[in-house]
Design an enzyme around this catalytic site. Structure first.
Site, PDB file in Angstrom:
ATOM      1  N   ILE A  69       0.878  -1.180   0.000  1.00 50.89           N
ATOM      2  CA  ILE A  69       0.000   0.000   0.000  1.00 50.89           C
ATOM      3  C   ILE A  69       0.906   1.218   0.000  1.00 50.89           C
ATOM      4  O   ILE A  69       1.937   1.222   0.691  1.00 50.89           O
ATOM      5  CB  ILE A  69      -0.984   0.025   1.197  1.00 50.89           C
ATOM      6  N   VAL A  71       0.943   5.780  -0.732  1.00 46.38           N
ATOM      7  CA  VAL A  71       0.395   7.066  -1.160  1.00 46.38           C
ATOM      8  C   VAL A  71       1.594   7.930  -1.507  1.00 46.38           C
ATOM      9  O   VAL A  71       2.615   7.918  -0.785  1.00 46.38           O
ATOM     10  CB  VAL A  71      -0.457   7.698  -0.019  1.00 46.38           C
ATOM     11  N   GLY A  79      -5.827  11.425   4.370  1.00 44.98           N
ATOM     12  CA  GLY A  79      -6.887  10.422   4.433  1.00 44.98           C
ATOM     13  C   GLY A  79      -6.926   9.444   3.268  1.00 44.98           C
ATOM     14  O   GLY A  79      -7.818   8.592   3.204  1.00 44.98           O
ATOM     15  N   LEU A  80      -5.975   9.547   2.338  1.00 46.79           N
ATOM     16  CA  LEU A  80      -6.022   8.637   1.174  1.00 46.79           C
ATOM     17  C   LEU A  80      -5.747   7.185   1.571  1.00 46.79           C
ATOM     18  O   LEU A  80      -6.350   6.259   1.023  1.00 46.79           O
ATOM     19  CB  LEU A  80      -5.034   9.077   0.090  1.00 46.79           C
ATOM     20  N   GLY A  81      -4.845   6.988   2.524  1.00 45.19           N
ATOM     21  CA  GLY A  81      -4.573   5.630   2.996  1.00 45.19           C
ATOM     22  C   GLY A  81      -5.852   5.011   3.558  1.00 45.19           C
ATOM     23  O   GLY A  81      -6.209   3.866   3.256  1.00 45.19           O
ATOM     24  N   GLU A 103       1.657  -7.753   6.594  1.00 44.77           N
ATOM     25  CA  GLU A 103       2.908  -7.880   7.337  1.00 44.77           C
ATOM     26  C   GLU A 103       3.689  -6.596   7.140  1.00 44.77           C
ATOM     27  O   GLU A 103       3.713  -6.064   6.029  1.00 44.77           O
ATOM     28  CB  GLU A 103       3.690  -9.049   6.746  1.00 44.77           C
ATOM     29  N   ASN A 108       7.770   0.733  10.940  1.00 45.19           N
ATOM     30  CA  ASN A 108       7.133   1.472   9.842  1.00 45.19           C
ATOM     31  C   ASN A 108       5.976   2.288  10.427  1.00 45.19           C
ATOM     32  O   ASN A 108       5.064   1.732  11.053  1.00 45.19           O
ATOM     33  CB  ASN A 108       6.605   0.506   8.771  1.00 45.19           C
ATOM     34  N   TYR A 114      -2.730   1.243   9.970  1.00 49.24           N
ATOM     35  CA  TYR A 114      -3.259  -0.113  10.095  1.00 49.24           C
ATOM     36  C   TYR A 114      -4.142  -0.237  11.349  1.00 49.24           C
ATOM     37  O   TYR A 114      -5.200  -0.849  11.309  1.00 49.24           O
ATOM     38  CB  TYR A 114      -2.119  -1.138  10.171  1.00 49.24           C
TER      39      TYR A 114
HETATM   40  C1  LIG Z   1       1.350   4.300   5.033  1.00 48.64           C
HETATM   41  C2  LIG Z   1       0.771   5.289   4.028  1.00 48.64           C
HETATM   42  C3  LIG Z   1       0.131   4.512   2.878  1.00 48.64           C
HETATM   43  C4  LIG Z   1      -0.318   6.134   4.751  1.00 48.64           C
HETATM   44  O1  LIG Z   1      -0.997   6.916   3.780  1.00 48.64           O
HETATM   45  P1  LIG Z   1      -1.746   8.291   4.191  1.00 48.64           P
HETATM   46  O2  LIG Z   1      -2.589   8.694   3.019  1.00 48.64           O
HETATM   47  O3  LIG Z   1      -0.748   9.281   4.677  1.00 48.64           O
HETATM   48  O4  LIG Z   1      -2.671   7.817   5.397  1.00 48.64           O
HETATM   49  P2  LIG Z   1      -3.929   8.604   5.992  1.00 48.64           P
HETATM   50  O5  LIG Z   1      -3.773  10.058   5.700  1.00 48.64           O
HETATM   51  O6  LIG Z   1      -5.190   7.949   5.521  1.00 48.64           O
HETATM   52  O7  LIG Z   1      -3.740   8.344   7.544  1.00 48.64           O
HETATM   53  C5  LIG Z   1      -4.683   7.609   8.299  1.00 48.64           C
HETATM   54  C6  LIG Z   1      -4.329   7.712   9.760  1.00 48.64           C
HETATM   55  O8  LIG Z   1      -3.067   7.094  10.024  1.00 48.64           O
HETATM   56  C7  LIG Z   1      -2.161   8.056  10.573  1.00 48.64           C
HETATM   57  N1  LIG Z   1      -0.876   7.953   9.881  1.00 48.64           N
HETATM   58  C8  LIG Z   1      -0.655   7.574   8.602  1.00 48.64           C
HETATM   59  N2  LIG Z   1       0.663   7.614   8.302  1.00 48.64           N
HETATM   60  C9  LIG Z   1       1.278   8.033   9.433  1.00 48.64           C
HETATM   61  C10 LIG Z   1       2.614   8.300   9.756  1.00 48.64           C
HETATM   62  N3  LIG Z   1       3.607   8.176   8.848  1.00 48.64           N
HETATM   63  N4  LIG Z   1       2.919   8.716  11.017  1.00 48.64           N
HETATM   64  C11 LIG Z   1       1.928   8.893  11.920  1.00 48.64           C
HETATM   65  N5  LIG Z   1       0.611   8.670  11.666  1.00 48.64           N
HETATM   66  C12 LIG Z   1       0.310   8.251  10.437  1.00 48.64           C
HETATM   67  C13 LIG Z   1      -2.714   9.416  10.246  1.00 48.64           C
HETATM   68  O9  LIG Z   1      -2.377  10.342  11.246  1.00 48.64           O
HETATM   69  C14 LIG Z   1      -4.197   9.181  10.187  1.00 48.64           C
HETATM   70  O10 LIG Z   1      -4.776   9.303  11.455  1.00 48.64           O
HETATM   71  P3  LIG Z   1      -5.982  10.367  11.665  1.00 48.64           P
HETATM   72  O11 LIG Z   1      -7.128   9.783  10.873  1.00 48.64           O
HETATM   73  O12 LIG Z   1      -6.187  10.364  13.133  1.00 48.64           O
HETATM   74  O13 LIG Z   1      -5.467  11.668  11.123  1.00 48.64           O
HETATM   75  C15 LIG Z   1       1.855   6.256   3.494  1.00 48.64           C
HETATM   76  O14 LIG Z   1       2.508   6.855   4.595  1.00 48.64           O
HETATM   77  C16 LIG Z   1       2.908   5.611   2.601  1.00 48.64           C
HETATM   78  O15 LIG Z   1       2.722   5.504   1.387  1.00 48.64           O
HETATM   79  N6  LIG Z   1       4.052   5.172   3.180  1.00 48.64           N
HETATM   80  C17 LIG Z   1       5.165   4.638   2.362  1.00 48.64           C
HETATM   81  C18 LIG Z   1       4.874   3.263   1.812  1.00 48.64           C
HETATM   82  C19 LIG Z   1       4.744   2.231   2.921  1.00 48.64           C
HETATM   83  O16 LIG Z   1       5.552   2.172   3.829  1.00 48.64           O
HETATM   84  N7  LIG Z   1       3.693   1.367   2.809  1.00 48.64           N
HETATM   85  C20 LIG Z   1       3.453   0.333   3.801  1.00 48.64           C
HETATM   86  C21 LIG Z   1       4.228  -0.900   3.509  1.00 48.64           C
HETATM   87  S1  LIG Z   1       3.667  -1.717   2.027  1.00 48.64           S
END
Ligand SMILES: CC(C)(COP(=O)(O)OP(=O)(O)OC[C@H]1O[C@@H](n2cnc3c(N)ncnc32)[C@H](O)[C@@H]1OP(=O)(O)O)[C@@H](O)C(=O)NCCC(=O)NCCS
Length: 146
Positions: A69, A71, A79-81, A103, A108, A114
């Protein structure tokens, strides 16, 4: 893919791996634009909207495994995640999935997302991942019923 993963962790897939995965009927991709709306993940179908995030899963019987996954960095924290998971839960339910697993490498920050969307830790594999610099880190497994 290239924009979203830090090369240090060696997590990003290359074009061939992605193409092969997408050819398998058990593998599913959801791609969203910056508004969180689904756009086509099929490269042959032109879509003027730019991808901002994606999720890739594989199902077997009534279980589904989250493979990746991501973004794009400029669209994170909006909020895209969360929306990707919401689309995933809808699609997964429709194909008969009752439980999703994933996993992640310990440390991370994706763990926040999650846990927000209801995944609970169910196990770990010590020193499972090896980074490009040779260091090793545990894998933590999460599960969620849908
Ligand atoms: C993990 C990832 C997909 C999250 O995407 P995102 O669009 O930023 O997530 P959201 O905005 O929907 O966040 C949802 C919630 O999780 C929290 N959150 C997400 N990423 C976070 C981070 N890096 N640190 C702290 N909180 C985080 C947000 O605060 C949010 O909480 P809220 O609803 O109370 O504000 C993005 O950080 C990413 O692409 N990371 C790199 C790739 C990766 O490591 N993927 C996972 C392994 S495959």
């Amino acid at each position: 893919m290239e924009a979203s993963f830090d090369p240090m962790y060696g997590e990003a897939w290359n074009r061939r791996q992605i193409s092969e995965a997408l050819c398998m009927p058990s593998t599913h991709a959801i791609v969203v634009d910056a508004a969180g709306d689904e756009i086509s993940s099929e490269p042959m179908l032109p879509d003027p909207r730019l991808p901002a995030g994606f999720v890739l899963t594989r199902h077997a019987a009534d279980e589904e495994e989250l493979l990746l996954i991501a973004v794009k960095p400029e669209w994170r924290g909006l909020g895209l995640g969360h929306m990707l998971f919401s689309h995933l839960f809808d699609h997964a339910k429709a194909r008969g999935t009752t439980r999703i697993y994933l996993e992640m490498r310990r440390g991370n920050p994706a763990i926040h997302l999650y846990q927000k969307v209801g995944f609970e830790p169910i196990g770990q594999r010590p020193n499972y991942y090896r980074f490009t610099n040779g260091s090793r880190v545990d894998a933590i497994t999460f599960g969620r019923s849908i």
